[in-house]
Design a protein around this motif. Sequence first.
Motif, mmCIF file in Angstrom:
data_model
loop_
_atom_site.group_PDB
_atom_site.id
_atom_site.type_symbol
_atom_site.label_atom_id
_atom_site.label_comp_id
_atom_site.label_asym_id
_atom_site.label_seq_id
_atom_site.Cartn_x
_atom_site.Cartn_y
_atom_site.Cartn_z
ATOM 1 N N UNK A 354 0.969 -1.140 0.157
ATOM 2 C CA UNK A 354 0.141 -0.032 0.018
ATOM 3 C C UNK A 354 0.857 1.243 -0.063
ATOM 4 N N UNK A 355 1.728 1.211 0.835
ATOM 5 C CA UNK A 355 2.955 2.550 0.619
ATOM 6 C C UNK A 355 3.649 2.426 -0.599
ATOM 7 N N UNK A 356 3.955 1.444 -1.426
ATOM 8 C CA UNK A 356 4.379 1.583 -2.828
ATOM 9 C C UNK A 356 3.309 2.364 -3.704
ATOM 10 N N UNK A 357 2.107 1.789 -3.608
ATOM 11 C CA UNK A 357 1.080 2.298 -4.529
ATOM 12 C C UNK A 357 0.746 3.522 -4.104
ATOM 13 N N UNK A 358 0.757 3.831 -2.858
ATOM 14 C CA UNK A 358 0.787 5.576 -2.573
ATOM 15 C C UNK A 358 1.608 6.315 -3.065
ATOM 16 N N UNK A 359 2.905 5.742 -2.924
ATOM 17 C CA UNK A 359 4.207 6.659 -3.359
ATOM 18 C C UNK A 359 4.076 6.822 -4.870
ATOM 19 N N UNK A 360 3.216 5.990 -5.783
ATOM 20 C CA UNK A 360 3.178 5.989 -7.062
ATOM 21 C C UNK A 360 2.109 7.080 -7.413
ATOM 22 N N UNK A 361 0.918 7.281 -6.530
ATOM 23 C CA UNK A 361 0.123 8.250 -6.637
ATOM 24 C C UNK A 361 -1.224 7.767 -6.558
ATOM 25 N N UNK A 362 -1.388 6.563 -6.568
ATOM 26 C CA UNK A 362 -2.847 5.813 -6.731
ATOM 27 C C UNK A 362 -3.894 6.262 -5.453
ATOM 28 N N UNK A 363 -3.244 6.279 -4.311
ATOM 29 C CA UNK A 363 -3.938 6.806 -3.112
ATOM 30 C C UNK A 363 -4.453 8.144 -2.978
ATOM 31 N N UNK A 364 -3.829 9.006 -3.671
ATOM 32 C CA UNK A 364 -4.426 10.322 -3.896
ATOM 33 C C UNK A 364 -5.643 10.165 -4.768
ATOM 34 N N UNK A 365 -5.472 9.333 -5.618
ATOM 35 C CA UNK A 365 -6.518 9.473 -6.793
ATOM 36 C C UNK A 365 -7.902 8.683 -5.814
ATOM 37 N N UNK A 366 -7.698 7.879 -5.305
ATOM 38 C CA UNK A 366 -8.749 7.057 -4.569
ATOM 39 C C UNK A 366 -9.293 8.224 -3.210
ATOM 40 N N UNK A 367 -8.299 8.934 -2.648
ATOM 41 C CA UNK A 367 -8.565 9.694 -1.705
ATOM 42 C C UNK A 367 -9.730 11.020 -2.282
ATOM 43 N N UNK A 368 -9.232 11.464 -3.403
ATOM 44 C CA UNK A 368 -10.145 12.298 -3.893
ATOM 45 C C UNK A 368 -11.454 11.746 -4.671
ATOM 46 N N UNK A 369 -11.474 10.598 -4.933
ATOM 47 C CA UNK A 369 -12.946 10.183 -5.086
ATOM 48 C C UNK A 369 -13.469 9.532 -4.121
ATOM 49 N N UNK A 370 -12.794 9.273 -2.977
ATOM 50 C CA UNK A 370 -13.835 8.813 -1.835
ATOM 51 C C UNK A 370 -14.261 10.620 -0.906
ATOM 52 N N UNK A 371 -13.151 10.990 -0.763
ATOM 53 C CA UNK A 371 -13.484 12.238 0.187
ATOM 54 C C UNK A 371 -13.489 13.405 -0.244
ATOM 55 N N UNK A 372 -12.591 13.847 -1.052
ATOM 56 C CA UNK A 372 -12.799 14.984 -1.844
ATOM 57 C C UNK A 372 -14.269 15.319 -2.557
ATOM 58 N N UNK A 373 -14.579 14.432 -3.427
ATOM 59 C CA UNK A 373 -15.592 14.706 -4.112
ATOM 60 C C UNK A 373 -16.923 14.011 -3.676
ATOM 61 N N UNK A 374 -16.958 13.745 -2.379
ATOM 62 C CA UNK A 374 -18.042 13.295 -1.730
ATOM 63 C C UNK A 374 -18.308 13.728 -0.332
ATOM 64 N N UNK A 375 -19.135 12.775 0.146
ATOM 65 C CA UNK A 375 -19.584 13.107 1.741
ATOM 66 C C UNK A 375 -18.494 12.135 2.473
ATOM 67 N N UNK A 376 -17.707 12.567 3.558
ATOM 68 C CA UNK A 376 -16.615 11.772 4.469
ATOM 69 C C UNK A 376 -17.645 10.725 4.988
ATOM 70 N N UNK A 377 -18.717 11.178 5.301
ATOM 71 C CA UNK A 377 -19.296 10.269 6.487
ATOM 72 C C UNK A 377 -19.876 8.848 5.458
ATOM 73 N N UNK A 378 -20.392 9.056 4.276
ATOM 74 C CA UNK A 378 -20.712 7.860 3.658
ATOM 75 C C UNK A 378 -19.354 7.097 3.034
ATOM 76 N N UNK A 379 -18.416 7.877 3.072
ATOM 77 C CA UNK A 379 -17.163 7.231 2.485
ATOM 78 C C UNK A 379 -16.636 6.272 3.638
ATOM 79 N N UNK A 380 -16.587 6.838 4.826
ATOM 80 C CA UNK A 380 -16.417 6.131 6.197
ATOM 81 C C UNK A 380 -17.236 4.769 6.427
ATOM 82 N N UNK A 381 -18.502 5.026 5.962
ATOM 83 C CA UNK A 381 -19.364 4.061 6.082
ATOM 84 C C UNK A 381 -19.120 2.716 5.100
ATOM 85 N N UNK A 382 -18.661 3.271 3.994
ATOM 86 C CA UNK A 382 -18.412 2.381 2.901
ATOM 87 C C UNK A 382 -17.156 1.552 3.245
#
Length: 474
Positions: A354-382
């Motif tokens: 996960x650290x390697x994939x994050x260093x590549x930039x994938x976690x930033x993409x997922x974070x934007x999709x889950x948290x920046x573009x949506x409701x963090x409460x629903x993201x955390x329930x998901x």
Amino acid sequence: MSALTPVILLLSLFIPPAHASSGPVLLTSSSIGLFCVGLFVLAYALVMAEEYLQLRKSKPVLVAAGVIWILIGIAYAQQGMSPAAEQAFRHTLLEYAELMLFLLVAMTYINAMEDRRLFDALRAWLVRSGFHLRTLFWLTGGLAFCISPVADNLTTALLMCAVVLKVANGDRRFVNLACINIVIAANAGGAFSPFGDITTLMVWQAGKVQFGQFFTLLIPSLLNFLVPAILMSLMVPRHVPEADNEVVDLKRGARRIVALFLLTIITAVLCHSFLHLPPVLGMMLGLGYLQFFGFYLRKSLPRSLARKRALYERNGDEVRLRSLGSVVPFDVFNKVAKAEWDTLLFFYGVVMCVGGLGFMGYLELVSHWLYDAGDPTMANIFIGVLSSVIDNIPVMFAVLSMNPDMALGQWLLVTLTAGVGGSLLSIGSAAGVALMGQAHGMYTFFGHLKWLPAILLGYLVSIGAHLWLNSAQF
């Protein structure tokens, strides 16, 4: 030379160099990045099939972690940026090392208490008490909820399942219900304590939630356990099983080891809360406590055996007298060796992948999709629902690596959902998978699945309780 080295070198020939950049090399759309994502998915598919393949879960993720970081190293070397990759690897490794040493000490103490027969004594007391099945259903579930905040939920679940199997006399229906209850209780009990689960430990060590703040999750966690337990208990008969008169004597030093474990926890909390040093410092100091006590037990063993032999001879207790011949001196390093090394190595593989994939930039993409573009409460329930299919360790490490900008209430919410979400399916937590093996044929995936509506209701009630009770923290 590793057998994988020629394969990696061959792959590097077909991987085009990443575009030159003054900052980090972005690999999310490169063939290296896509290959690494596919490799991680394949490795995790093998982890999920562990029960059927009989392949320990640490093996695929260890290989995936090594390949991912070697390919990162190749990409950064092509850009003349090897020091950046090295620094990122060392940073990820340090995060793992702190957690691994913390867990190793906790596992060593649990193994020491097991060696001193504390858990056997508890099991024997429950079995010989003559409770009816419904009382045992509530006792095993309640004890799982109370023990798992200190001991890990896997050890707690296995202990309680041993009690259930001992008294059930082959009653498959009772075993299935009791095991579901134990899994839910153990996962719920671990969710409100920094020591109850690896995910809560990760959140605490990352500084997202302070030690005392975890206990605001007590009532939501309790409701997560009670709601399905009340519904399932209606199906548990009241008849009294045949009692067993087994009596287990604690070995010397058992109670003092429990006291040392509590002192170790206090030391770790004080180091983190007042000195702002990593909790692992206090835990390693606590391992020193146990080593000195083990030294005392070994040195004083001959004197203790002589005193007991004289007592048993005077009382004519031949059984206990014979048992003195099999006494083995206490050895801390034997307890270290019995730690769950497969779990610790799996944890290494997951953190590094996960650290390697994050260093590549994938976690930033997922974070934007889950948290920046949506409701963090629903993201955390998901996130909690996702942890019923994928182990909550990589899920929580990914969230921490994304490091979304969230209020304390949201960090507590994702801690809760990642902890109890694994109860939705029997394969969603280590406790569930272990009990399917221990109660083979009686506690099953589909037996657990039949009670999914009740478990899901408890999951939603616990979330609602947290949102209501801790609304000031959002």
